[in-house]
Design an enzyme around this catalytic site. Structure first.
Site, PDB file in Angstrom:
ATOM      1  N   GLU A 125     -10.803 -16.222 -45.064  1.00  0.00           N
ATOM      2  CA  GLU A 125      -9.592 -15.577 -44.204  1.00  0.00           C
ATOM      3  C   GLU A 125      -8.640 -15.146 -45.395  1.00  0.00           C
ATOM      4  O   GLU A 125      -8.319 -15.984 -46.443  1.00  0.00           O
ATOM      5  CB  GLU A 125      -9.133 -17.206 -43.916  1.00  0.00           C
ATOM      6  N   GLU A 139      -8.813 -13.341 -39.782  1.00  0.00           N
ATOM      7  CA  GLU A 139      -8.857 -14.734 -39.393  1.00  0.00           C
ATOM      8  C   GLU A 139     -10.099 -15.049 -38.598  1.00  0.00           C
ATOM      9  O   GLU A 139     -10.746 -14.263 -38.055  1.00  0.00           O
ATOM     10  CB  GLU A 139      -7.761 -14.930 -38.324  1.00  0.00           C
ATOM     11  N   GLY A 163      52.772   7.372 -25.399  1.00  0.00           N
ATOM     12  CA  GLY A 163      51.951   6.307 -26.376  1.00  0.00           C
ATOM     13  C   GLY A 163      52.431   5.020 -26.039  1.00  0.00           C
ATOM     14  O   GLY A 163      51.896   4.172 -27.156  1.00  0.00           O
TER      15      GLY A 163
END
Ligand code: ZN
Length: 712
Positions: free
Chosen positions: A186, A191, A575
């Site tokens: 493994e 696996e 503004g």
């Protein structure tokens, strides 16, 4: 069982009823069946996670065990270690309370609380789940690599062992011998698992973890039917397996794995499945199932990440997409509003400029010291003028306040005619005033003084307190333990004031007390953010949230008592935030006079501005031309914007607006006119009264940071 928010509670915040729980490590082990030890209090874990992600709150649960005593026994909730430091526990008889504060991204290093990422990575030959930190690093790496072509990404992947070639050879073999010892161990890419005859839930989960780990790394092979320690071929007996059915269920299991893509190709998880014959003394005995897992372009989960939030009064799981987005902060989450003030580069698409943020931070301190100063030797009343005004209007108020403040040594009591309106909620007409006390060695308290107590008012006041708490966390960015304890009073006009419902106040753990002046000031700075913060117009344009702070003049303009300032001229230079103010005033009108959008009219000269305001859905917006041609039977309040551009070509708009707002004799409406006086064309007739008649009048002189200055 679905966890719901408990609405029948005296805590002014989210309270989740978790039902009955068994507490204590020993008690849970002793249970019959002892399953409960393996399975922790899932309900409580979810509730804690949801509250952490939703600004904090309280969990209440009924203790099942008669003899449980929090002083002696452990709680034994098996919470993830990262949740430590966010909880306080308290036992009240048979009731167990868990106080949860809001998640702190700065401290934890990740943007949200997660019970389990369900995202796996391969470490040598094992499949390990990533904790939130690892998951975040992994996600960030994937975003970078998703910009590469698949070939480039493949080339970049480093291969450390040669097992992969042997595994590939094994995968292609037609025949294996029973009990053959494989010359393969493994590894990162390989696996071995024993062959299950059926894909039980447990086997599926194991396979899912393995596929997630391999696909997130460099890909690899799973051999079902090989002993993981001896590496001997065992296989599954041929009589016990239906090959096509088994293959289908493996494919189905893999296909269902949740994925998330940063790339545009959006491939699915690629696997190929083969059955290798296992022979014993020349006869077919059974099969080994080999699964080849390809490296995945982006992210594969074994299951949907286990993370929760509060939504529509319920504890709800996050979807995979929500979880990744939140982790990557690609979407504007609520918590980010506050961070905008502190952290200059959060949004990858639009980094707000550093100057804006530092200016805001400095200004926060200045504003806090100016408006909400904490005195070290007494309780300051703010604003002092409002306090005096209220005391002269309401006999007995001064006595009530004095009596309540006697035991308090230092702090600040912040008055408002309506904290509800300040927070964008509807005004309660029965409220004389609301005052927020921030004092040392105490939790914040919100006093509400009523003309006459009515049981129905309790809900309103609880809502104000809980909304304030939530806003301090969400908008204010306060990350410590915080709660608002509501107290109600009725002001008795003749005799002494009575306290009808102070007994409902809930007790919080001591850790919720504000301990030092610095501690109080930190909370007050969050309060400044709540009261002065507003969403900048730049957000509309760029689809991102930018928060700004009101100037003092703007704040004072918005703090005006609308009942008394029905008509007003507001002069301001370009503004100075006139349109922002106009929008905010209309919101306030809605809450103070309890009216609907179709009862408030916004008038301006030009179409684009009309459209912009119309999209806000807080009022009816029209141009002056349209206004002059139609009747407005439902309108009660009018806000005029950019009036310097108006003219009388289509008739006397000012007279018409005045008539509409004053037609209700008992309760005239609001008429506020915003204009830039410097740009008024003196020669043509604007329809405005002459300057000396424009009364009462306010000036906005300061300029707010302009959109262009914020945008990159
Ligand atoms: Zn992808």
């Amino acid at each position: 069982m679905s966890l719901k928010i408990d609405l029948e509670t005296n805590f002014a915040e989210f309270v989740i009823d978790a039902g009955e729980v068994i507490l204590g490590t020993q008690q849970r082990t002793d249970m019959n069946p002892p399953l409960l030890r393996v399975k922790p209090n899932e309900n409580i874990l979810q509730a804690v996670c949801a509250l952490l992600n939703s600004g904090g709150g309280v969990i209440k649960a009924k203790i099942k065990d008669e003899d449980y005593n929090h002083e002696i026994h452990e709680v034994g909730l098996d919470l993830p270690p990262v949740f430590e430091g966010y909880l306080d526990e308290m036992q009240q008889g048979k009731l167990f309370l868990i106080f949860v504060t809001s998640w702190n991204t700065d401290v934890s290093g990740v943007p949200l609380a997660t019970l389990c990422s369900n995202l796996y990575h391969r470490y040598r030959s094992s499949n390990n789940v990533m904790d939130s930190h690892k998951a975040l690093i992994f996600l960030k790496e994937k975003t970078d690599s998703s910009l590469l072509s698949p070939q480039e990404a493949q080339a970049g992947a480093h291969r450390e062992d040669d097992t992969e070639d042997s595994a590939a050879a094994l995968f292609d073999r037609e025949q294996l011998q029973y009990l053959e010892k494989l010359n393969l161990t493994e590894s990162m890419h390989v696996e071995f698992q024993m062959f299950p005859t059926a894909l039980s839930q447990c086997v599926k989960e194991r396979l899912a973890r393995c596929v997630s780990a391999l696909a997130n790394a460099e890909g690899g092979y799973v051999f079902l039917g090989v002993h993981d320690e001896t590496h001997q071929v065992i296989g599954c007996e041929k009589e016990k397996i239906n090959l096509s059915k088994f293959k289908n269920s493996v494919e189905c299991c893999i296909r269902k794995l949740p994925v998330y893509h940063f790339c545009t190709q959006r491939h699915t998880t690629q696997c190929s499945i083969r059955f290798l014959q296992v022979h014993d003394k020349g006869d077919l005995r059974g099969y080994v199932c080999a699964v080849k897992v390809e490296r995945f372009c982006c992210v594969v989960f074994a299951k949907v990440p286990n993370s929760w939030q509060l939504k529509a009064n319920k504890v709800k799981p996050l979807t995979t997409k929500q979880w990744v987005d939140w982790m990557m902060q690609a979407k504007p989450v609520r918590r980010r509003l506050s961070e905008m003030f502190l952290e200059p580069s959060l949004s990858p698409s639009m980094p707000p400029s550093r100057t804006v943020c530092t200016q805001n931070l400095e200004r926060l301190k200045v504003l806090q010291k100016h408006y909400f100063p904490v005195s070290s030797h007494r309780v300051a009343y703010a604003p002092e003028s409002l306090y005096q005004e209220l005391c002269s209007e309401h006999k007995g108020l001064r006595d009530l306040i004095d009596r309540e403040m006697r035991p308090v040594s230092r702090g600040i009591l912040i008055f408002s005619r309506s904290w509800a309106v300040d927070l964008g909620l509807k005004e309660n007409q029965g409220v004389i005033c609301e005052a927020l006390l921030i004092s040392q060695n105490n939790t914040p308290i919100l006093y509400t003084v009523f003309r006459k107590w009515d049981e129905r008012f309790k809900d309103d006041s609880m809502k104000v307190a809980s909304s304030l708490k939530q806003r301090l966390v969400d908008t204010g960015g306060y990350t410590g333990r915080v709660c608002i304890v509501p107290l109600f009073f009725q002001l008795n006009p003749v005799g002494t004031p009575v306290t009808p419902h102070s007994s409902v106040a809930q007790i919080y753990p001591e850790s919720y007390n504000l301990t030092t002046i610095q501690h109080m000031e930190t909370l007050l700075r969050s309060l400044v953010r709540v009261l002065f913060g507003f969403r900048s117009f730049v957000s509309e344009k760029l689809g991102s949230e930018t928060w700004n702070l009101l100037t003092d003049q703007q704040y004072e303009l918005l703090s005006k008592n609308l009942h008394e300032t029905r008509q007003l001229f507001v002069h301001g230079l370009p503004g100075s935030g006139k349109t922002t103010m106009a929008l905010k005033v209309m919101q306030k009108i809605r809450n103070v006079f309890h009216c609907e959008p179709h009862e408030i009219l916004y008038i301006c000269e030009k179409q684009p501005l009309k459209k912009f305001v119309s999209n806000k859905k807080i009022c009816k917006a029209v141009t002056r031309k349209y206004f002059m041609k139609h009747d407005f039977a439902e309108i009660q309040h009018i806000i005029v914007d950019e009036a310097q551009n108006f003219c009388t070509k289509d008739g006397d708009w000012y007279k018409k607006a005045k008539t509409i707002t004053q037609r209700r004799k008992d309760c005239p409406g609001v008429l506020w006119i915003f204009l830039d006086h410097s740009q008024t064309n003196q020669l043509s007739c604007s329809g405005l009264p002459v300057l000396s008649d424009q009364l009462p009048r306010e000036e906005l002189t300061g300029t707010v940071l302009h959109e262009e200055e914020i945008a990159p």
